[in-house]
Design a protein around this motif. Structure first.
Motif, PDB file in Angstrom:
ATOM      1  N   GLY A   1      15.236  -2.163  28.516  1.00  0.00           N
ATOM      2  CA  GLY A   1      15.417  -1.573  27.196  1.00  0.00           C
ATOM      3  C   GLY A   1      16.658  -2.006  26.450  1.00  0.00           C
ATOM      4  N   HIS A   2      17.393  -2.946  26.993  1.00  0.00           N
ATOM      5  CA  HIS A   2      18.596  -3.398  26.295  1.00  0.00           C
ATOM      6  C   HIS A   2      18.251  -4.320  25.127  1.00  0.00           C
ATOM      7  CE1 HIS A   2      21.457  -1.760  29.203  1.00  0.00           C
ATOM      8  NE2 HIS A   2      20.587  -2.099  30.131  1.00  0.00           N
ATOM      9  N   HIS A   3      19.017  -4.184  24.067  1.00  0.00           N
ATOM     10  CA  HIS A   3      18.851  -5.095  22.937  1.00  0.00           C
ATOM     11  C   HIS A   3      20.121  -5.881  22.666  1.00  0.00           C
ATOM     12  CE1 HIS A   3      15.559  -2.250  22.182  1.00  0.00           C
ATOM     13  NE2 HIS A   3      14.954  -3.316  21.700  1.00  0.00           N
ATOM     14  N   ARG A   4      21.222  -5.222  22.889  1.00  0.00           N
ATOM     15  CA  ARG A   4      22.499  -5.898  22.646  1.00  0.00           C
ATOM     16  C   ARG A   4      23.055  -6.381  23.983  1.00  0.00           C
ATOM     17  NH1 ARG A   4      24.372  -5.996  18.095  1.00  0.00           N
ATOM     18  NH2 ARG A   4      26.552  -6.141  18.665  1.00  0.00           N
ATOM     19  N   ILE A   5      22.684  -7.596  24.313  1.00  0.00           N
ATOM     20  CA  ILE A   5      23.066  -8.190  25.597  1.00  0.00           C
ATOM     21  C   ILE A   5      24.080  -9.303  25.350  1.00  0.00           C
ATOM     22  CG2 ILE A   5      22.226  -9.390  27.645  1.00  0.00           C
ATOM     23  CD1 ILE A   5      19.428  -8.214  26.985  1.00  0.00           C
TER      24      ILE A   5
END
Lengths: 341, 341
Positions: A179-183
């Motif tokens: 669910g991460h978007h800002r990696i």
DNA sequence: GTGAAAGCGCTAACAA
DNA sequence: TTGTTAGCGCTTTCAC
């Protein structure tokens, strides 16, 4: 004890003794036994220098490790790779000559070791995306194998490498799945192939999920602890900090973790961290129990294989470049075209 | 281009050309200039093998890195040390030959490289408390310098080392000052000098505070991530777990941290961790902001100095062993007696 | 100031 | 099957 003494001691000519020792077929079995025993008893070893002068073979392989400046760090992974290669060499009667080359002298170093007749072939470490050494070595006709790949080249050459691109694509995908978007990607010098390919894998996964990369979440530099620390500090102080960080080296990861702790975040809860380099994979994300995998043995294995490729090439210079796989994490092959990007 | 060709090209004898190149005084300044220019233009380099055959000097230094078995890890710190040494060698016209030696073959390896006339001297890595190589090398008369120290020996020898004992004494003292009583030591193989000296420093601090060591809080093994993890897990599951852990390697420390996190403790609050090895000091304790110090450059510096000592010894075999200090963290010296313990 | 010749310790034609 | 001889490319006496 040298050949002359040994042969006088045995009442034979130097030639016969030399032939017996080197397993020439024409010498009789009985004398061969006698000679070999005497040699073993006298702890006789042929003088390497004399031998290579006579044969024209140096019986030595050069490993050249480039550093940008004299203060630059040396990637510790070389130790493991070199250890593997070293084993192969000694089995085949070769020595390993190590050279630390500052980038500015590199060309003269290669020309030098060739002119000096110091080595029969070289192993290239830390290749760049567009590495001028390929053309150079081709020009001077010195056999070589690359530990890593050269992206922007049309030359045919032998190489062995970890599959950096796939590894980082997978790691990024894992974070996306959580669910991460800002990696964030904290990467090595992207002029170096390994870092460039990792970047490609990272972008590949992002784009497949229709995420546009954020340049502020991508950095590239020498992988030191301090770099990991400062970069992370900077990223965490932004208005929208990353929720996950992908680090290209466990040394830099030490700094990343230090910065995260200092900023009051909890690793694995507030921020997920994946460390992935040649030596290890370290997954510390989504509240799950951190997972660790060592890939050191693969690196050593790669060293062994690379050395075998090189010696083979030296024995049969006409041999075509080869392709094979070593492990999931390892890609070994040859290339005539550029690698993607 | 070899000497013969060069001399024919110049219309001089090989002798004169050789003398000009090697700065013999008897050759006239004008011819020396002429020769040197021609040599540079033709990219002439003397054939190393021929040169050493003629002079009897190998112009090569051996670095021998022992591993216990072929699967054993190679200490990454060697890379940095070797990088330093390498620089010194090339400045002085020497090459560096690297050998990975499995413990069981070690004696024959040393005898071999001597008999083969492969090296003029060797650098010894990973010395043991009572290292048989000292006596061996003395017997075969090969100059050497030890990277580290040999505790149980009465021989005179040159060495360079970090002050492991003082470092661990200080680290332990720091934890004691913070109020810790149950301090674990996760150490390397204590047959190796470096680990033994670290243990001594640890005990020194404990005893000075009238604390008796708890054998269950002291472990010794190869410093891998897995070792750090498993050991810590075990210690934390005891009835009275340690409140602080002192780790002898940052690779093992990764495992220590993993186990602590997994057990639900918070590093720096519930449990303090100090990581200290040749490369770095990492203080993560007492709720304070973690502190990090890199000592990589000291290691490289040590490599440079060690190489200088060795070359000096080769030039003047009669030279007595030396003593000097490099940095707070580094002790460089010579010893006739055992180091403490 | 320069050159001729021997030799470092081995291998590899060529003979025997 | 074994020995004789001539190098490999340098350095180093010794003579000029």
């Amino acid at each position: 004890m040298n050949l002359k003494e040994l042969s006088e001691h045995l009442g034979l000519s130097q030639t016969t003794v030399s032939r017996a020792l080197n397993d020439y077929p024409e010498v009789s079995e009985s004398t061969r036994q006698r000679v070999k025993q005497a040699a073993a008893k006298g702890n006789y070893r042929p003088n390497m220098r004399a031998m290579s002068l006579a044969t024209g073979k140096a019986m030595t392989i050069g490993h050249v490790i480039p550093v940008e400046s004299s203060s630059d760090v040396v990637n510790p992974i070389f130790a493991e790779f070199v250890a593997g290669a070293s084993r192969t060499y000694s089995q085949r009667g070769y020595e390993l000559m190590l050279t630390i080359a500052e980038a500015k002298n590199e060309e003269s170093i290669y020309r030098g070791i060739v002119a000096k007749r110091a080595v029969d072939g070289v192993m290239l470490h830390s290749p760049k995306r567009d590495d001028p050494r390929l053309a150079l070595l081709d020009e001077i006709g010195l056999p070589f194998v690359v530990h890593g790949r050269v992206c922007d080249s049309n030359q045919q050459y032998n190489w062995i490498d970890m599959d950096n691109q796939a590894a980082f694509q997978q790691a990024t995908q894992l974070l996306l799945d959580l669910g991460h978007h800002r990696i964030a990607l904290i990467n090595g010098q992207e002029t170096l192939s390994f870092a460039w390919l990792r970047r490609l894998g990272y972008l590949e996964a992002l784009h497949a999920s229709n995420i546009t990369e954020d340049p502020e979440l991508m950095t590239s530099a020498d992988l030191t602890e301090t770099y990991g620390y400062q970069t992370t500090q900077k990223m965490l102080s932004r208005k929208s900090p990353p929720t996950a960080i992908l680090v290209s080296s466990y040394i830099a990861a030490l700094g990343v973790r230090r910065a995260i702790g200092q900023a009051g975040y909890r690793i694995g809860k507030d921020i997920s961290v994946i460390t992935h380099d040649d030596e290890l994979s370290y997954f510390d994300n989504g509240g799950a129990v951190p997972q660790f995998t060592s890939t050191r043995s693969s690196v050593r294995e790669a060293g062994i294989r690379a050395a075998e490729m090189l010696l083979q090439q030296i024995d049969k210079p006409s041999l075509a470049a080869q392709t094979q796989m070593v492990e999931t994490k390892l890609t070994l092959g040859s290339s005539t075209g550029p690698c993607p990007g």
